[in-house]
Design an enzyme around this catalytic site. Structure first.
Site, PDB file in Angstrom:
ATOM      1  N   CYS A   1       0.459  -1.300  -0.064  1.00 58.79           N
ATOM      2  CA  CYS A   1      -0.265  -0.062  -0.333  1.00 58.79           C
ATOM      3  C   CYS A   1       0.855   1.114   0.380  1.00 58.79           C
ATOM      4  O   CYS A   1       1.813   1.531   0.768  1.00 58.79           O
ATOM      5  CB  CYS A   1      -0.833  -0.508   1.446  1.00 58.79           C
ATOM      6  SG  CYS A   1      -2.068   1.604   1.299  1.00 58.79           S
TER       7      CYS A   1
ATOM      8  N   CYS B   1       0.595   5.228   6.832  1.00 59.96           N
ATOM      9  CA  CYS B   1      -0.614   4.861   8.215  1.00 59.96           C
ATOM     10  C   CYS B   1       0.348   4.437   9.217  1.00 59.96           C
ATOM     11  O   CYS B   1       0.659   2.917   8.807  1.00 59.96           O
ATOM     12  CB  CYS B   1      -1.255   3.998   8.353  1.00 59.96           C
ATOM     13  SG  CYS B   1      -2.252   4.726   6.251  1.00 59.96           S
TER      14      CYS B   1
ATOM     15  N   CYS C   1       0.415   0.265  10.154  1.00 61.52           N
ATOM     16  CA  CYS C   1      -0.031  -0.695   9.265  1.00 61.52           C
ATOM     17  C   CYS C   1       1.086  -1.377   8.939  1.00 61.52           C
ATOM     18  O   CYS C   1       2.009  -0.768   8.201  1.00 61.52           O
ATOM     19  CB  CYS C   1      -1.059   0.176   8.403  1.00 61.52           C
ATOM     20  SG  CYS C   1      -1.576  -1.414   7.434  1.00 61.52           S
TER      21      CYS C   1
ATOM     22  N   CYS D   1     -16.343  -9.976   5.947  1.00 60.80           N
ATOM     23  CA  CYS D   1     -15.520  -9.335   5.953  1.00 60.80           C
ATOM     24  C   CYS D   1     -14.487  -9.231   5.305  1.00 60.80           C
ATOM     25  O   CYS D   1     -13.461  -9.770   5.033  1.00 60.80           O
ATOM     26  CB  CYS D   1     -15.462  -8.451   7.260  1.00 60.80           C
ATOM     27  SG  CYS D   1     -16.514  -7.865   8.463  1.00 60.80           S
TER      28      CYS D   1
ATOM     29  N   CYS E   1     -19.280  -6.919   3.682  1.00 55.07           N
ATOM     30  CA  CYS E   1     -18.984  -6.047   4.484  1.00 55.07           C
ATOM     31  C   CYS E   1     -17.011  -6.412   3.177  1.00 55.07           C
ATOM     32  O   CYS E   1     -16.170  -7.266   3.286  1.00 55.07           O
ATOM     33  CB  CYS E   1     -18.238  -5.562   6.194  1.00 55.07           C
ATOM     34  SG  CYS E   1     -17.366  -4.792   6.590  1.00 55.07           S
TER      35      CYS E   1
ATOM     36  N   CYS F   1     -19.311   1.184   8.764  1.00 58.30           N
ATOM     37  CA  CYS F   1     -18.389   0.182   9.605  1.00 58.30           C
ATOM     38  C   CYS F   1     -17.233   0.880  10.039  1.00 58.30           C
ATOM     39  O   CYS F   1     -16.633   1.811   9.197  1.00 58.30           O
ATOM     40  CB  CYS F   1     -18.023  -1.288   9.320  1.00 58.30           C
ATOM     41  SG  CYS F   1     -16.605  -1.640  10.439  1.00 58.30           S
TER      42      CYS F   1
ATOM     43  N   ARG G   1     -17.552  -3.205  18.070  1.00 59.31           N
ATOM     44  CA  ARG G   1     -17.028  -4.397  17.777  1.00 59.31           C
ATOM     45  C   ARG G   1     -15.699  -4.553  19.084  1.00 59.31           C
ATOM     46  O   ARG G   1     -14.916  -3.181  18.195  1.00 59.31           O
ATOM     47  CB  ARG G   1     -16.322  -4.683  16.463  1.00 59.31           C
ATOM     48  CG  ARG G   1     -15.995  -6.023  15.900  1.00 59.31           C
ATOM     49  CD  ARG G   1     -15.336  -6.300  14.864  1.00 59.31           C
ATOM     50  NE  ARG G   1     -16.790  -6.685  14.235  1.00 59.31           N
ATOM     51  CZ  ARG G   1     -17.188  -6.165  12.688  1.00 59.31           C
ATOM     52  NH1 ARG G   1     -16.271  -5.468  12.058  1.00 59.31           N
ATOM     53  NH2 ARG G   1     -18.549  -6.140  12.289  1.00 59.31           N
TER      54      ARG G   1
HETATM   55  N1  SAM Z   1      -6.374   0.803   3.444  1.00 61.40           N
HETATM   56  C1  SAM Z   1      -8.007   0.188   3.598  1.00 61.40           C
HETATM   57  C2  SAM Z   1      -8.040   1.987   4.470  1.00 61.40           C
HETATM   58  O1  SAM Z   1      -7.269   1.462   5.254  1.00 61.40           O
HETATM   59  O2  SAM Z   1      -9.320   2.394   4.880  1.00 61.40           O
HETATM   60  C3  SAM Z   1      -8.245  -0.905   4.338  1.00 61.40           C
HETATM   61  C4  SAM Z   1      -7.794  -2.150   5.403  1.00 61.40           C
HETATM   62  S1  SAM Z   1      -7.558  -1.535   6.713  1.00 61.40           S
HETATM   63  C5  SAM Z   1      -6.161  -2.301   7.288  1.00 61.40           C
HETATM   64  C6  SAM Z   1      -8.360  -0.926   7.693  1.00 61.40           C
HETATM   65  C7  SAM Z   1      -8.068  -0.141   8.957  1.00 61.40           C
HETATM   66  O3  SAM Z   1      -7.048  -1.982   9.650  1.00 61.40           O
HETATM   67  C8  SAM Z   1      -7.657   0.209   9.660  1.00 61.40           C
HETATM   68  O4  SAM Z   1      -7.940   2.120   9.696  1.00 61.40           O
HETATM   69  C9  SAM Z   1      -6.847   0.770  10.856  1.00 61.40           C
HETATM   70  O5  SAM Z   1      -8.283   0.846  11.869  1.00 61.40           O
HETATM   71  C10 SAM Z   1      -7.238  -1.026  11.574  1.00 61.40           C
HETATM   72  N2  SAM Z   1      -5.604  -1.507  11.858  1.00 61.40           N
HETATM   73  C11 SAM Z   1      -4.359  -1.577  10.805  1.00 61.40           C
HETATM   74  N3  SAM Z   1      -3.476  -1.684  11.107  1.00 61.40           N
HETATM   75  C12 SAM Z   1      -4.227  -1.612  12.633  1.00 61.40           C
HETATM   76  C13 SAM Z   1      -3.208  -2.474  13.650  1.00 61.40           C
HETATM   77  N4  SAM Z   1      -1.618  -2.738  13.919  1.00 61.40           N
HETATM   78  N5  SAM Z   1      -3.264  -2.496  14.761  1.00 61.40           N
HETATM   79  C14 SAM Z   1      -4.727  -2.163  14.607  1.00 61.40           C
HETATM   80  N6  SAM Z   1      -5.457  -2.097  13.588  1.00 61.40           N
HETATM   81  C15 SAM Z   1      -5.242  -2.085  12.380  1.00 61.40           C
HETATM   82 FE1  SF4 Z   2      -3.052   1.322   3.582  1.00 57.13          FE
HETATM   83 FE2  SF4 Z   2      -2.864   0.007   5.352  1.00 57.13          FE
HETATM   84 FE3  SF4 Z   2      -3.107   2.882   5.464  1.00 57.13          FE
HETATM   85 FE4  SF4 Z   2      -5.724   0.473   5.069  1.00 57.13          FE
HETATM   86  S1  SF4 Z   2      -4.176   1.539   6.906  1.00 57.13           S
HETATM   87  S2  SF4 Z   2      -4.306   2.837   3.711  1.00 57.13           S
HETATM   88  S3  SF4 Z   2      -3.617  -0.634   3.992  1.00 57.13           S
HETATM   89  S4  SF4 Z   2      -1.585   1.570   5.253  1.00 57.13           S
END
Ligand code: SAM
Ligand code: SF4
Ligand code: DTB
Length: 341
Positions: free
Chosen positions: A55, A59, A62, A99, A130, A190, A262
Site C-alpha cells: 500500500c 499509516c 499498518c 469482511c 462488508c 462500519c 466491535r
Molecule cells: N486500506 C484500507 C483503509 O485504510 O481504509 C482498508 C484496510 S485498513 C488495514 C483497515 C483498518 O485496519 C485501518 O483503518 C485501521 O483502523 C485498522 N488497522 C490497520 N493496522 C492495524 C494495526 N496494526 N492495529 C490495529 N488496527 C489496525
Molecule cells: Fe494502506 Fe494500511 Fe493505511 Fe489501509 S491502513 S491505507 S492498507 S497503509
C-alpha cells in the site's frame, strides 16, 4: 420503540463519561447495552485480506504500508473462486458476516468491477458482506451497493487533531467524504478507530465524540487496540492500560447505544478477563478466526471456550429474520481450518 439517539455530544460530556469511577461507568454502559441489545449475544464476523500489502499510504500503525519493512509480502487481488472457498469455510465455522479488506489507498475503477463480482458471489452464499478498500467516490460506492455490499468499513482511526501525527498521505476530510459517499449509496457504515497509538485520553474522547456526532451513528463501531508490528513507526509505543481500553468500549456504548461495538484488532493480546469486561461494557461483535488481515487473532478453540465460559451466543444474521444461525462450530473441512479463521 426506536431508541432515541443523540448526535450532539460535546467533548466535555464525553470526557466526563471517561472520568466516571470505573464501576459506575461499567454499570451505566451495561445498563444501556442491555436496554438496546441482547447482552449475551455477540455478532461474529470473519475477516479476509483479499489484496494484501504494497500500500502506498503511510499509516504509522499498518504492516501493509509498502514503505515499512514488516515482512508482509504484497499479493494481488484474489480470484472470485479463491475468496468463495474462504467464505464458505467461514460460514461453516459460524460467521454471519464476511469482511474483505484490500490494502489500497483507493481502488481503481477496474478494481471496483472485480470486487463487485466477488461481493455478488459471497452474498450468494447468504452471508452479510462488508468490504474495506480505502477511499471511494460516489460512483464506486453505488457500484458496490448494487453488487450487494451491506457494510463498508472505513475508520476515522483517531481524533481529528491527532490524525496528522499518524497519517500524512491523506486528510481527515477524505475519510469523512468517503463515509458520505457510502451513506449516499445507501450502505451501512462500519466506522471506528484504533487506540494505543500514543494518543492522550483527550484524543480518545475526540475520536468517540467525532463518531457519535456523525449525522448517523455507524451501524458498526470497531474499536481496535493497536497491534504493534515490528518495522512500523508505532512499534514500541507505550501500551495502553487495559482498563482504559475497557473505558473506551464503555463510552462508545453510551454514546452510540444502538450500534454494534466491535472488539476488533488486538484481542489476541488481551486476557479472557479483559475481553469479558469489554463484553460487559457493551462490546457485542468480534472477528472470529485465527487471522485478521495480516496479524493474529485468538485461536478458534480459545474463542469457543470463552463463549462457553461466558454463556455468550453468536448473533443471528440481522437481515434474515427467523433463520437459525449455526453456533460457532468446527470448520467443516480441516483443510479450511486456517481460512475459516
Ligand atoms: N486500506 C484500507 C483503509 O485504510 O481504509 C482498508 C484496510 S485498513 C488495514 C483497515 C483498518 O485496519 C485501518 O483503518 C485501521 O483502523 C485498522 N488497522 C490497520 N493496522 C492495524 C494495526 N496494526 N492495529 C490495529 N488496527 C489496525
Ligand atoms: Fe494502506 Fe494500511 Fe493505511 Fe489501509 S491502513 S491505507 S492498507 S497503509
Ligand atoms: C477494522 O477496524 N479492523 C480490521 C478491519 N476493520 C478491516 C482490521 C484490523 C487489522 C489489524 C492489522 C492486520 O491484521 O493487518
Amino acid at each position: 420503540m426506536a431508541p432515541t439517539l443523540r448526535h450532539d455530544w460535546t467533548r466535555e460530556e464525553v470526557a466526563a463519561l471517561f472520568a466516571l469511577p470505573f464501576n459506575d461507568l461499567l454499570a451505566r454502559a451495561h445498563a444501556v447495552h442491555a436496554e438496546h441489545h441482547d447482552a449475551n449475544a455477540v455478532q461474529v464476523s470473519t475477516l479476509l485480506s483479499i489484496k494484501t500489502g504494497g500500500c502506498p499510504e503511510d499509516c504509522a500503525y499498518c504492516p501493509q504500508a509498502q514503505r515499512y519493512q514488516t515482512g508482509v509480502k504484497a499479493e494481488k487481488l484474489m480470484s472470485v473462486e479463491a475468496v468463495l472457498q474462504r467464505a464458505r469455510a467461514a460460514k461453516a465455522a459460524g460467521a454471519s458476516r464476511f469482511c474483505m479488506g484490500a490494502a489500497w489507498r483507493a481502488p481503481k475503477d477496474r478494481d471496483v468491477v472485480k470486487v463487485a463480482k466477488i461481493i455478488e458471489a459471497v452474498k450468494g452464499l447468504g452471508l452479510e458482506t462488508c468490504a474495506t478498500l480505502g477511499m471511494l467516490n460516489e460512483d464506486q460506492a453505488n457500484q458496490l451497493k448494487d453488487a450487494g455490499l451491506d457494510y463498508y468499513n472505513h475508520n476515522l482511526d483517531t481524533a481529528p487533531e491527532y490524525y496528522d501525527a499518524i497519517i500524512g498521505t491523506r486528510q481527515y476530510q477524505d475519510r469523512l467524504d468517503t463515509l458520505d459517499a457510502v451513506r449516499g449509496a445507501g450502505m451501512k457504515t462500519c466506522c471506528g478507530g484504533i487506540v494505543g497509538l500514543g494518543e492522550t485520553r483527550e484524543q480518545r474522547v475526540g475520536l468517540l465524540q467525532t463518531l457519535a456526532t456523525l449525522a448517523e451513528h455507524p451501524e458498526s463501531v470497531p474499536i481496535n487496540q493497536l497491534v504493534q508490528v515490528a518495522g512500523t513507526p508505532l512499534h514500541g509505543t507505550d501500551k495502553l492500560d487495559p482498563f482504559e481500553f475497557v473505558r473506551t468500549i464503555a463510552v462508545a456504548r453510551l454514546l452510540m447505544p444502538a450500534s454494534m461495538v466491535r472488539l476488533s484488532a488486538g484481542r489476541e493480546q488481551m486476557s479472557d478477563e479483559m475481553q469479558a469486561l469489554c463484553f460487559f461494557a457493551g462490546a457485542n461483535s468480534i472477528f472470529y478466526g485465527e487471522k485478521l488481515l495480516t496479524t493474529g487473532n485468538p485461536d478458534v478453540e480459545r474463542d469457543r471456550a470463552l463463549f462457553d465460559r461466558l454463556d455468550l451466543k453468536p448473533m443471528r444474521v440481522e437481515h434474515e429474520p427467523g433463520t437459525v444461525h449455526a453456533d460457532i462450530v468446527e470448520p467443516a473441512c480441516p483443510a479450511h481450518a486456517e481460512s475459516a479463521a
